[in-house]
Scaffold this active site. Structure first.
Site, PDB file in Angstrom:
ATOM      1  N   ARG A  43      18.075   1.356  -4.789  1.00 57.47           N
ATOM      2  CA  ARG A  43      20.044   1.193  -4.008  1.00 57.47           C
ATOM      3  C   ARG A  43      20.912   0.327  -5.885  1.00 57.47           C
ATOM      4  O   ARG A  43      21.088  -1.034  -5.612  1.00 57.47           O
ATOM      5  CB  ARG A  43      19.540   0.317  -3.335  1.00 57.47           C
ATOM      6  CG  ARG A  43      19.076   0.591  -1.831  1.00 57.47           C
ATOM      7  CD  ARG A  43      19.139  -0.033  -0.686  1.00 57.47           C
ATOM      8  NE  ARG A  43      18.749   0.266   0.672  1.00 57.47           N
ATOM      9  CZ  ARG A  43      18.759  -0.588   1.775  1.00 57.47           C
ATOM     10  NH1 ARG A  43      19.747  -1.311   1.766  1.00 57.47           N
ATOM     11  NH2 ARG A  43      18.142   0.346   3.003  1.00 57.47           N
TER      12      ARG A  43
ATOM     13  N   ASP B 185      18.674 -10.085   0.824  1.00 57.64           N
ATOM     14  CA  ASP B 185      18.864  -8.369   0.988  1.00 57.64           C
ATOM     15  C   ASP B 185      19.926  -7.365  -0.037  1.00 57.64           C
ATOM     16  O   ASP B 185      19.636  -7.797  -1.825  1.00 57.64           O
ATOM     17  CB  ASP B 185      19.547  -7.497   2.470  1.00 57.64           C
ATOM     18  CG  ASP B 185      20.243  -6.592   2.980  1.00 57.64           C
ATOM     19  OD1 ASP B 185      18.875  -5.420   2.568  1.00 57.64           O
ATOM     20  OD2 ASP B 185      20.793  -6.521   3.518  1.00 57.64           O
TER      21      ASP B 185
ATOM     22  N   ASP C 169      27.204  -3.843  -1.095  1.00 64.17           N
ATOM     23  CA  ASP C 169      27.373  -3.583   0.584  1.00 64.17           C
ATOM     24  C   ASP C 169      28.758  -3.677   0.918  1.00 64.17           C
ATOM     25  O   ASP C 169      29.522  -4.110   0.973  1.00 64.17           O
ATOM     26  CB  ASP C 169      26.447  -4.069   1.090  1.00 64.17           C
ATOM     27  CG  ASP C 169      24.414  -4.041   1.274  1.00 64.17           C
ATOM     28  OD1 ASP C 169      24.662  -3.885  -0.286  1.00 64.17           O
ATOM     29  OD2 ASP C 169      23.367  -4.302   1.833  1.00 64.17           O
TER      30      ASP C 169
ATOM     31  N   ASP D 242      23.067 -10.171   1.709  1.00 60.93           N
ATOM     32  CA  ASP D 242      24.185 -10.123   0.986  1.00 60.93           C
ATOM     33  C   ASP D 242      25.097 -11.360   0.039  1.00 60.93           C
ATOM     34  O   ASP D 242      25.718 -11.321  -0.050  1.00 60.93           O
ATOM     35  CB  ASP D 242      25.572  -8.513   1.264  1.00 60.93           C
ATOM     36  CG  ASP D 242      24.684  -7.678   2.189  1.00 60.93           C
ATOM     37  OD1 ASP D 242      23.614  -7.188   1.886  1.00 60.93           O
ATOM     38  OD2 ASP D 242      24.944  -7.051   3.267  1.00 60.93           O
TER      39      ASP D 242
END
Length: 521
Positions: free
Chosen positions: A243, A190, A194, A161
């Site tokens: 996302r 990734d 987040d 992240d």
């Protein structure tokens, strides 16, 4: 308003000791915590002020960032860390101390609070090195680039992240930053942004997220629904597979974002989540809103959005797109004030403001990017006067002469419902301005240069003593004229300017400023 000379000398020596121990360079004057103050949900739950009121240090390595954290008196001592240069695995080491808990493979903000990390000078790049926020609160990250953080391959950092938050995180504002990867999960990357395991009151503003398989998530699984109260505004999402974000439970507010090339899906509201989606511009994308890859439904309230060349898949099974004619299926109440640019101008406004090294420009809410806020820390001027210079005039002297605010103009960073910027110059102690939260800024301005050497900040009846830490800023140049705590008379070396700003960086409640008086000296 000003500390005694002995105390200021003691503080200066302490600052120099910290700088020497940490291998960082102290910048003078102290940089601002953040331009204009936090926005969105980061203004709630007491607000987000980062390192305001604390020392400011300069760091050019990741180790120096960790050393600055570890050199504080305790884990909650406010600090602003100005970062310049490239931060990578080669210059980032674990540092130990009572006020920190760091790691060698990431910038670790763990079990700490009251921190600002801001890029300055020629810019700050976190190269293949992520920023990890865990069990922490009141964090500001501003004007930085984080790129190519991997969870597999070599080197790895932060679980892949760019910025990751988890485990009881509160009040984070990430602003004017660029988060980017060079591919998806198969290439080792990734998420860019987040939030997991009880992370709340977060705002991502004026930032760029691009070239990634995953933009970011709120909640790591369908059972991780303790996250939420997140605002996304004036961001660019570009070339993201999915996302943007994924929202599991909780509440999120997305407004005035520009979404380009969302390749598989965009805002994915599921597991009972609620998304308020206002005045965004979706372009050349697929399935930009809905519930995807699950049968655990989420909800949305939509208004004012533009869908430009957006395609929609057929609903069925675990696929429930909101389009082709998105309609609201819930209502979401937003507790803070905000201004909406019309969706038609979002691409141009976001292009001119979003991302690192854009001068911290923001929108004025009417489709016009504004020049940098006076608290812009990206280019500190070493010639700025020291706000604690003992040669400054005594700020306790009563003001005399003409109140120059009468007949002038005024504006500010935000205003609470029912208050007005103009109330601070109307001569009426019964009217006032309040920020939309506990911090914010209010300005008085003139059409031509005016000499000001003293101001008087008068709080409304019943709110006396609410104003905590403050800065007085020459809006024309960004110079800090004075800093301290508490309202009242504030003096400084007279300066010719067209706009002067009183910035509240800390308060015990919601400030109520009845009058912002200005005097020549």
């Amino acid at each position: 308003m000003r500390r005694p000379v002995a105390l200021r000398l003691q503080a200066a020596l302490g600052t120099l000791a910290l700088a020497a121990a940490a291998g960082v360079v102290l910048t003078m004057p102290e940089a601002a915590a953040a331009a204009g103050g936090a926005t969105g949900y980061a203004t709630q739950n007491g607000g987000t002020t980062g390192g305001a009121g604390g020392q400011t240090v300069r760091a050019t390595t990741g180790t120096a960032i960790h050393e600055a954290l570890c050199g504080r008196a305790d884990s909650s001592t406010p600090i602003t860390i100005e970062v310049e240069g490239t931060i990578n695995h080669g210059n980032t080491s674990k540092v130990s101390g009572d006020s920190c808990n760091t790691a060698a493979d990431r910038i670790e903000l763990k079990q700490v609070s009251n921190i600002t990390i801001v890029g300055v000078g020629n810019g700050a790049v976190f190269d293949q090195l992520g920023i990890h926020i865990r069990e922490s609160s009141n964090i500001i990250i501003q004007n930085v680039t984080v790129r190519n953080v991997k969870k597999s391959g070599s080197p790895t950092s932060n679980g892949g992240d760019a910025i990751g938050m988890e485990s009881d995180v509160r009040n984070v504002w990430v602003d004017h930053s660029t988060l980017e990867a060079s591919g998806g999960e198969s290439e080792g990357y990734d998420g860019l942004f987040d939030m997991k395991d009880n992370t709340q009151y977060v705002t991502l503003s004026y930032s760029v997220l691009r070239n990634s398989g995953r933009g970011g998530l709120i909640g790591s699984s369908e059972s991780d629904t303790s996250n939420g109260y997140v605002t996304f505004h004036h961001n660019l999402y570009e070339n993201i597979d999915s996302r943007a974000p994924l929202l599991r439970g909780g509440t999120a507010h997305m407004y005035n974002n520009h979404y380009v090339s969302l390749n598989k899906s965009g805002i994915n509201s599921r597991a009972g989540a609620k998304a308020k989606v206002d005045n965004n511009y979706f372009e050349d994308s697929k399935d930009v809103l809905g519930t995807f890859y699950t049968d655990a439904a989420g909800f949305w309230q939509v208004s004012g959005n533009i869908f430009d060349n957006v395609t929609w898949s057929e609903p069925g099974g675990d696929n429930n797109p909101a389009g082709p004619d998105p309609q609201s299926n819930t209502t979401v109440s937003i507790p803070y004030s905000y201004g909406l640019d019309d969706a038609s101008c979002v691409p141009s406004v976001v292009s001119g403001t979003a991302g690192a090294n854009k001068g911290l420009k923001v929108s004025d809410g009417s489709c016009t990017p504004q020049s940098p806020d006076p608290t812009d820390p990206t280019d500190p001027d070493p010639t700025d006067p020291d706000p604690t210079d003992p040669t400054d005039p005594d700020p306790t002297d009563p003001p005399s002469g003409t109140n120059l605010s009468v007949g002038a103009g005024s504006d500010g960073s935000s205003k609470a419902s029912g208050t007005s910027y103009g109330n601070v110059r109307d001569g009426d102690l019964g009217t006032y301005w309040s920020p939309a939260g506990t911090t914010g800024s209010i300005s008085v301005k003139w059409s031509s240069a005016t000499t000001v050497g003293k101001i008087n900040i008068r709080e409304a009846a019943g709110s006396e003593g609410t104003v905590g830490s403050y800065r007085v800023v020459n809006h024309d140049t960004g110079a800090v004229l004075a800093s301290g705590s508490g309202a009242g008379v504030i003096g400084f070396s007279p300066v010719s300017l067209e706009k002067i700003t009183f910035e509240i960086t800390g308060a015990s409640g919601t400030p109520k400023i009845a009058e912002f008086e200005t005097y020549a000296g």
